[in-house]
Design an enzyme around this catalytic site. Sequence first.
Site, mmCIF file in Angstrom:
data_model
loop_
_atom_site.group_PDB
_atom_site.id
_atom_site.type_symbol
_atom_site.label_atom_id
_atom_site.label_comp_id
_atom_site.label_asym_id
_atom_site.label_seq_id
_atom_site.Cartn_x
_atom_site.Cartn_y
_atom_site.Cartn_z
ATOM 1 N N GLU A 119 31.072 48.792 -61.520
ATOM 2 C CA GLU A 119 32.299 48.449 -61.423
ATOM 3 C C GLU A 119 32.609 46.757 -61.361
ATOM 4 O O GLU A 119 33.465 46.378 -62.084
ATOM 5 C CB GLU A 119 32.881 48.746 -59.747
ATOM 6 C CG GLU A 119 32.705 50.193 -59.819
ATOM 7 C CD GLU A 119 31.674 50.670 -59.302
ATOM 8 O OE1 GLU A 119 31.421 52.052 -58.502
ATOM 9 O OE2 GLU A 119 30.284 50.143 -59.428
ATOM 10 N N TRP B 215 -7.406 61.547 -78.489
ATOM 11 C CA TRP B 215 -5.872 61.840 -78.066
ATOM 12 C C TRP B 215 -5.427 63.396 -78.525
ATOM 13 O O TRP B 215 -5.682 63.818 -79.764
ATOM 14 C CB TRP B 215 -4.815 61.024 -78.562
ATOM 15 C CG TRP B 215 -5.014 59.591 -78.229
ATOM 16 C CD1 TRP B 215 -5.682 58.535 -78.898
ATOM 17 C CD2 TRP B 215 -4.459 58.820 -76.997
ATOM 18 N NE1 TRP B 215 -5.512 57.472 -78.096
ATOM 19 C CE2 TRP B 215 -5.089 57.691 -77.228
ATOM 20 C CE3 TRP B 215 -3.983 59.487 -75.902
ATOM 21 C CZ2 TRP B 215 -4.783 56.715 -76.140
ATOM 22 C CZ3 TRP B 215 -3.919 58.708 -74.876
ATOM 23 C CH2 TRP B 215 -4.147 57.292 -74.984
ATOM 24 N N ASP C 114 -10.776 58.525 -67.355
ATOM 25 C CA ASP C 114 -10.137 57.863 -68.302
ATOM 26 C C ASP C 114 -9.686 56.354 -68.144
ATOM 27 O O ASP C 114 -9.407 55.692 -69.137
ATOM 28 C CB ASP C 114 -8.736 58.636 -68.572
ATOM 29 C CG ASP C 114 -8.845 59.993 -68.909
ATOM 30 O OD1 ASP C 114 -10.074 60.615 -69.428
ATOM 31 O OD2 ASP C 114 -7.686 60.624 -68.683
ATOM 32 N N ARG D 2 4.533 50.987 -72.180
ATOM 33 C CA ARG D 2 4.409 50.045 -73.471
ATOM 34 C C ARG D 2 5.380 50.158 -74.082
ATOM 35 O O ARG D 2 5.463 50.609 -75.237
ATOM 36 C CB ARG D 2 3.044 50.131 -73.807
ATOM 37 C CG ARG D 2 2.001 49.651 -72.796
ATOM 38 C CD ARG D 2 0.450 49.606 -73.374
ATOM 39 N NE ARG D 2 0.058 50.978 -73.552
ATOM 40 C CZ ARG D 2 -0.366 51.708 -72.825
ATOM 41 N NH1 ARG D 2 -0.422 51.276 -71.508
ATOM 42 N NH2 ARG D 2 -1.103 52.935 -73.170
#
Length: 387
Positions: free
Chosen positions: A59, A183, A213, A220
């Site tokens: 607003e 991946w 991992d 990113r």
Amino acid sequence: MSAVDDPVGGSPLHRALQLSERALCLSNPNPRVGCVIVSADGRVIGEGHTQAAGGPHAEVMALRMAQREGHDTRGATAHVTLEPCSHHGRTPPCCDALIAAGIARVVVASLDPNPRVAGRGIERLRAAGVAVQLDDDDAVTQAVRELNIGFFSRMLRGRPWVRLKVAMSLDGRTALASGESQWISGDAARLDGHAWRARACAVLTGVGTVRDDDPRLDARLPGLTRQPHLVVVDSRLETPPTARLFAPAHDGLPRQRWIYHALPDDASRSASLTRQATLVACPGERQKVNLLAMMEDLGRREVNELHVEAGHKLNGSLLAADLVDEWLVYCAPVLLGDAARGLSTWLGPSQLAHAPRLRWVDVSLLGADVRLRARDPARLTFLSALP
């Protein structure tokens, strides 16, 4: 004549909804709100959306635009996706700003679930002589609540909306038996995953994923002004102090780190970690973290959407505790076989009739992968507390 002087070509509230989407990765932990101000003769004279926490709300941004363009806001109508706030938080009440600007009418898509507002904003405006209308476009109202699902969850349930992200093979495997998972999904899916991280207040993982991992778990993407906070479930405080998640985010933006454990205070075991993160004791059964208590604590820490990127064990624990609100699954056209790890260790129901039946929220093709979003509609029953 500037573009903002053009007559309204569509619904101002639809435009306000579009503006609110610009606050998606910006306004946490505040809700994502948009505002459009229309003059008495039907011209859009101001637009705005909520800025970063501590900055102006939608607003105020719209009023500032109108003032900057030299427009008179007296007698105008403000179309707002969420009820204007009536309390002093990080900023003064938006109700007061609208009243001071001479706004004659306010159209609201949804009430604010914050107990400090929850209808008081409308009451305050009406008490000052401002006409207030709750819009009857259910599609817009539902879109506003969907965009702010985490904020509504925190205000009405006292805990975040938990979105569990998984990248899996076509046969439902998330990693090889060795733990290798990078991946499974392709570039487009991973980029999309960063966008879901960026919109969340915090990213959650388990100590097993940290060890296997060594992820950074930051978002990113170009142009971000904030990073999601980081949450680690680590019952015995085994997180390596050298883990990459303690390194600065790639863009240097600050983020808080919380490690939830089930141990009594023990300086000799936690001294190295206390320099890296805030340690939160949250003991449950069998020397495990009490996950429900953790979620409630995260709610008190103003976490709206919690984005989970964990291994099969923590995924299974969250499922067993009935804490997963939504699934975000990237399915790749690859097969990993029975020896590979599944997406969770949850044992599941003993009868098919008792299996949770989810509904698709979205199914999209991202490069070679498919993104699946699913949830049980019953997870949204907390919204029934609102008119």
